[in-house]
Structures are given as structure tokens and as C-alpha cells.
Design a protein around this motif. Structure first.
Motif, PDB file in Angstrom:
ATOM      1  N   ARG A   1       0.840  -1.195   0.000  1.00  0.00           N
ATOM      2  CA  ARG A   1       0.000   0.000   0.000  1.00  0.00           C
ATOM      3  C   ARG A   1       0.875   1.246   0.000  1.00  0.00           C
ATOM      4  N   PHE A   2       0.357   2.303  -0.622  1.00  0.00           N
ATOM      5  CA  PHE A   2       1.119   3.537  -0.775  1.00  0.00           C
ATOM      6  C   PHE A   2       0.248   4.751  -0.485  1.00  0.00           C
TER       7      PHE A   2
ATOM      8  N   GLY B   1      -3.562  11.202  -2.021  1.00  0.00           N
ATOM      9  CA  GLY B   1      -4.334  10.032  -2.407  1.00  0.00           C
ATOM     10  C   GLY B   1      -3.633   8.771  -1.961  1.00  0.00           C
ATOM     11  N   TRP B   2      -4.069   7.656  -2.482  1.00  0.00           N
ATOM     12  CA  TRP B   2      -3.490   6.376  -2.092  1.00  0.00           C
ATOM     13  C   TRP B   2      -3.448   5.422  -3.286  1.00  0.00           C
TER      14      TRP B   2
ATOM     15  N   ALA C   1      -6.298   2.690  -6.755  1.00  0.00           N
ATOM     16  CA  ALA C   1      -5.689   4.015  -6.650  1.00  0.00           C
ATOM     17  C   ALA C   1      -6.799   5.054  -6.603  1.00  0.00           C
ATOM     18  N   GLU C   2      -6.580   6.093  -5.802  1.00  0.00           N
ATOM     19  CA  GLU C   2      -7.583   7.152  -5.702  1.00  0.00           C
ATOM     20  C   GLU C   2      -6.923   8.441  -5.244  1.00  0.00           C
ATOM     21  N   LEU C   3      -7.508   9.569  -5.649  1.00  0.00           N
ATOM     22  CA  LEU C   3      -7.033  10.896  -5.282  1.00  0.00           C
ATOM     23  C   LEU C   3      -8.141  11.686  -4.607  1.00  0.00           C
ATOM     24  N   LEU C   4      -7.746  12.667  -3.800  1.00  0.00           N
ATOM     25  CA  LEU C   4      -8.723  13.586  -3.223  1.00  0.00           C
ATOM     26  C   LEU C   4      -9.550  14.235  -4.344  1.00  0.00           C
ATOM     27  N   PRO C   5     -10.833  14.472  -4.095  1.00  0.00           N
ATOM     28  CA  PRO C   5     -11.701  15.011  -5.169  1.00  0.00           C
ATOM     29  C   PRO C   5     -11.156  16.274  -5.819  1.00  0.00           C
ATOM     30  N   GLU C   6     -10.553  17.187  -5.035  1.00  0.00           N
ATOM     31  CA  GLU C   6     -10.086  18.442  -5.613  1.00  0.00           C
ATOM     32  C   GLU C   6      -8.848  18.271  -6.493  1.00  0.00           C
TER      33      GLU C   6
ATOM     34  N   LEU D   1      -1.127   8.362 -11.442  1.00  0.00           N
ATOM     35  CA  LEU D   1      -1.025   7.573 -10.217  1.00  0.00           C
ATOM     36  C   LEU D   1      -1.192   6.080 -10.523  1.00  0.00           C
ATOM     37  N   ILE D   2      -2.188   5.747 -11.339  1.00  0.00           N
ATOM     38  CA  ILE D   2      -2.409   4.340 -11.680  1.00  0.00           C
ATOM     39  C   ILE D   2      -1.191   3.776 -12.405  1.00  0.00           C
TER      40      ILE D   2
END
Length: 319
Positions: free
Chosen positions: A51-52, A62-63, A83-88, A98-99
Motif C-alpha cells: 500500500r502507498f 491520495g493512495w 488508486a484514488e485521489l482527493l476530489p479536488e 497515479l495508476i
């Protein structure tokens, strides 16, 4: 990566952030931090998972994660990513970057096929994945059942299933009420058999008994809410609803029957027991998800009154 995103390994101190990001991106399906912490604290025997946290400067943005079977247990070298980022900060280029970073690490770890998924109603994520050359693989249907509107019909359906099971000599009981000292091993063996029959492009990876026992111990699982079907000395069916302790929607974790008893209404019977129990506990709705080609369980869902909601698409790419 784009926008100077960089990765560091995640720690338990990051659980709340990861759970919050997932919830902010998809508030209709909140992530429960207590369940997520348990998963991080109890890794599976048969899988390697990393995990990152994605950083923009020094700020968590994000993560990401990847998971692959231990290579001595996998006939095909594949892995899955998230993988995901903050909405903003979440735009197509940034999320694709990121992916791609996670994908490169997974391929470096030995994977030859990578998998990632997106919800049908998430155009940003779908575009990000498409930009990286992934192809559509499978669709998973998701459903929601209104327990208030369907209460009378569901209770009647459960009574009908109980009568049918009594006539067939099948007992319905919770895990908490089952005195068999071998019950966990029997459930594990039956579930492993059923898991092999779930439609999938990627190979199934055998789950160890220890992993299955850890699954039962998750904070959203309770022995008195896990329903079993027994015929003689055998466990022939199981259905489980997850009850998130912090936030989230109650939903099906697993429903399965042994191959030799299918077509006799046992899956419907154990699923009905979880539903009427949820009604008694004051739950107003439950959700479930299934592969789009799993016709038997899709038929059960439709007959119980589940209504489709946005499903999920999985994508594959060969290295």
C-alpha cells in the motif's frame, strides 16, 4: 508523476486518510475505517500486498495499492491494483499518472497481467484507465433492496423457504448456534468449492483456512448474523451480511452453496434469513454485487426485489 506526485509506503497511521479519501470520492458507498484497519493488520497468507500514499509535495493527495498471489501459488502471474485521489485533485491525467505508477511497481514485482476496476458512473476513472491502454474484461452487477417497502413480501418469502427447508430436512441456523467443532473447516471447504464456480477471467487463488478464520473475525462480521444451511452433518450453504461498525451500507459479503445441493432453494433460504434478521434489526436497505454472468444468484436477487444500481467494470492489461 504528473503534478510532482510521488509515492511512499503507507502505514497504519494512514488508515483514516485512505478511508476518508475513498468516502469523499464515492459518498454513496462509504469506506469503514475500522474494517480497513483490520484488513491492514491481518494480511492474507496467499497474497502479497503493498500500500502507498501519494504525496503532492509533503501533503497526502491520495493512495494506491497492488496485490498479487504468491508466485508459488499462481499458475498465471497477475495482480490487482487500486488508486484514488482527493476530489479536488482528481482529474483524468493525474489519476492516470497515479495508476501508471502503481502498475509499474506491480509489473516490477513480477506481474504479467494487471487488473483494475471502475464504477460504471465514474467517467473520470474510466477515462483514466482507458488512457493507459486497458481493455474491458468483466462487469459486476450491483443491487440494492429496500427493506421497508418490501418488508411484508420478504418475510413471507422467508417463511416459505423455511417450510421448504424443513420438508427437505435442511436446518437453518446461525454460526453462533452451531455446536459442531469442525464447523469452520466445513464452511471453508464448501466455500472454496463454490468460489471456484464464480465466473472469472483470472485464476482463482485458494484461500487458506487461517485466512478464512480471519475473515470471520472482521469487525463487520458477527457469528450470530452468519447463516448456515446444514443437511445431516454437512454444511451445504452460507449467507453473510456485513454490518459496518463506523459507516457504510449493510451488504452481502458472501452467499454460497455446495455443488451437490444447488437448485433446491438453499441459497435463497439462507439469504432470506439474513434479510429478515436485518429487518428485525431496523436496517432499511441492503446491497449486494455479483458477476454479470452469475445467472443463478442474479435470478435470486431479482425475485427478492433487489433493484440495479451502478455496477462495476474490470479492466485488464498485459505487460
Amino acid at each position: 508523476m504528473k503534478g510532482d506526485l510521488r509515492l511512499r509506503d503507507a502505514t497504519l497511521a494512514d488508515v483514516a486518510f485512505v478511508s476518508d479519501v475513498s468516502t469523499l470520492v464515492r459518498p454513496s458507498a462509504p469506506s469503514d475505517p475500522a474494517v480497513l484497519r483490520y484488513e491492514w493488520e491481518h494480511p492474507q497468507d496467499s497474497w502479497v500486498l503493498r500500500r502507498f500514499i501519494a504525496l503532492a509535495g509533503d501533503r497526502p493527495a491520495g493512495w494506491g495499492l497492488y496485490a498479487h498471489p504468491r508466485w508459488d501459488k499462481a499458475p498465471r502471474r497477475f495482480g490487482m491494483m487500486g488508486a484514488e485521489l482527493l476530489p479536488e485533485l482528481r482529474d483524468c491525467a493525474s489519476l492516470a499518472s497515479l495508476i501508471r505508477g502503481i502498475e509499474e511497481l506491480l509489473v516490477a514485482a513480477g506481474a504479467r497481467t494487471t487488473e483494475i476496476s471502475a464504477n460504471e458512473d465514474d467517467p473520470v476513472r474510466i477515462a483514466s484507465i482507458a488512457a493507459l491502454g486497458y481493455r474491458k474484461d468483466r462487469r459486476s452487477k450491483r443491487w440494492e433492496l429496500d427493506l421497508v417497502a418490501n418488508r411484508v413480501r420478504l418475510i413471507a418469502m422467508a417463511e416459505e423457504s423455511r417450510a421448504r427447508m424443513r420438508a427437505a430436512g435442511v436446518r437453518l441456523l446461525t454460526l453462533a448456534d452451531d455446536p459442531d467443532p469442525l464447523r469452520h473447516e466445513k464452511i471453508w471447504r464448501m466455500s472454496s468449492e463454490a468460489d471456484e464456480d464464480v465466473p472469472s477471467t483470472l485464476p482463482h487463488v485458494e484461500e487458506t483456512l487461517d485466512d478464512y478464520l480471519r475473515w470471520f473475525a472482521q469487525p463487520d462480521m458477527r457469528a450470530d448474523r452468519i447463516w448456515l444451511a446444514r443437511e445431516g452433518d454437512a454444511v451445504v450453504g452460507i449467507s453473510v451480511l456485513r454490518y459496518p461498525p463506523v459507516r457504510g451500507v449493510v451488504g452481502t459479503a458472501w452467499t454460497a452453496t455446495a455443488r451437490g445441493v444447488r437448485g433446491r432453494g438453499i441459497a435463497r433460504a439462507v439469504k432470506c434469513e439474513t434479510i429478515v434478521q436485518a429487518i428485525a434489526l431496523g436496517v432499511d436497505r441492503v446491497r449486494t454485487g455479483n458477476d454479470a454472468q452469475n445467472d443463478p444468484i442474479l435470478h435470486i436477487n431479482a425475485s427478492m426485489g433487489y433493484r440495479p444500481i451502478a455496477g462495476r467494470i474490470s479492466y485488464l492489461k498485459d505487460a
